[in-house]
Design a protein around this motif. Sequence first.
Motif, short mmCIF file in Angstrom:
data_model
loop_
_atom_site.label_atom_id
_atom_site.label_comp_id
_atom_site.label_asym_id
_atom_site.label_seq_id
_atom_site.Cartn_x
_atom_site.Cartn_y
_atom_site.Cartn_z
N SER A 103 37.97 43.46 38.14
CA SER A 103 38.99 42.52 38.60
C SER A 103 39.50 42.84 40.01
N GLY A 104 39.69 44.13 40.31
CA GLY A 104 40.15 44.51 41.65
C GLY A 104 39.17 44.08 42.72
N ASP A 105 37.88 44.33 42.49
CA ASP A 105 36.86 43.91 43.46
C ASP A 105 36.86 42.39 43.60
N PHE A 106 36.97 41.69 42.46
CA PHE A 106 36.95 40.23 42.51
C PHE A 106 38.14 39.68 43.29
N LEU A 107 39.31 40.26 43.08
CA LEU A 107 40.50 39.81 43.81
C LEU A 107 40.39 40.10 45.30
N GLY A 109 37.62 39.60 46.88
CA GLY A 109 36.64 38.68 47.41
C GLY A 109 35.23 38.82 46.90
N ALA A 110 34.97 39.74 45.96
CA ALA A 110 33.61 39.93 45.45
C ALA A 110 33.18 38.70 44.65
N THR A 111 31.87 38.54 44.51
CA THR A 111 31.33 37.42 43.74
C THR A 111 31.59 37.63 42.25
N PRO A 112 31.50 36.58 41.42
CA PRO A 112 31.77 36.73 39.97
C PRO A 112 30.89 37.79 39.32
N ARG A 113 31.45 38.45 38.29
CA ARG A 113 30.75 39.53 37.60
C ARG A 113 29.68 39.01 36.65
#
Length: 328
Positions: A103-107, A109-113
């Motif tokens: 979740s931290g990476d996604f918030l 700007g990372a692409t969906p997991r």
Amino acid sequence: MKFAQEEGILRLLESIDTFHINEAIEALQNKLNYQLQDRLRRRMIHTLIYLLQECGYLSLENTRYQWHMIENAAPKLKDEEYKIIEVSFKGVVGFFEECIKYSGDFLRGATPRFNFNAEFTSIWESFLGNAEFNFARSILIELLMFEKKENSNILVLCFGPGFDLVKISERFSNVKLFGLDFAENFYDKAKGKLSNSPTIEWVRSDRWKGFGFPLPFQDNCMEVVFFGCADPYIPVEKRKYAYKEIFRVLKHEGSLGILTNSYPDQEKKYVKDKWIRLGILAHDFCESVCEGWQGFHEAMNSIKLFKEIGYHTNTVMLNASIWRLDKP
């Protein structure tokens, strides 16, 4: 809560003490480098703030939140309780743990997991086959079929790994099932569970482009449409059209069954139980890292939408997670 603490979210919100949601979003962008320009990531923050409010860390007056110094505000499970949940809901626990780690990476700007490609079919099978969903499926099937004829046409829309199809075919041997999903890789997975069932017509995904496009069926041809666990993946702007299409293919006096959580309402009219409310908010936050996730909807908003389309609301139960709607 562990995620919010380790990310520094709790410390940051405590430091600003009283804030509007937009001020919290700005602070999270500036201090934690979150990329919150899009609707989904901003919604994650709204959901997390709501979760903190439910736990007692925050109170809301008008449009401003107030931080409260409360020891152990969030309810905690005993070790033996957690072990029971971990065993009973292994697929869910593992899925959410993987989501929250990302979740931290996604918030930022990372692409969906996760997505619905073949690479993740087994993960969805483990998650969607858990005990809670199986229990809810059984209830919804009985709710839909208790007054239907055995030779009914039943569309299972977005059947995924095939659990809905299996439950219905085991319970009602003389119905005609139609299976349709937008993810091609689920067909082989579901067929493997139903290799001895001659009553299923597989409607290939190339005949349906997904939510927002016409269902590949004639008007008034289905007694029942079973729609499980996919409502939060309908693009918000296409939700009304998607349910109008289901309404179109239902026969008069046909029924739509929906299995999905409802976002906890502030009034606690539909989602009342505290643990359920916390679980739904945590679920919504976690699954946001999956491609296509739009989020749960408040029950009142769903009821308004269904009424506008022409459905009659027959039954809403189990914290508005199980729905039966009828076409007059």
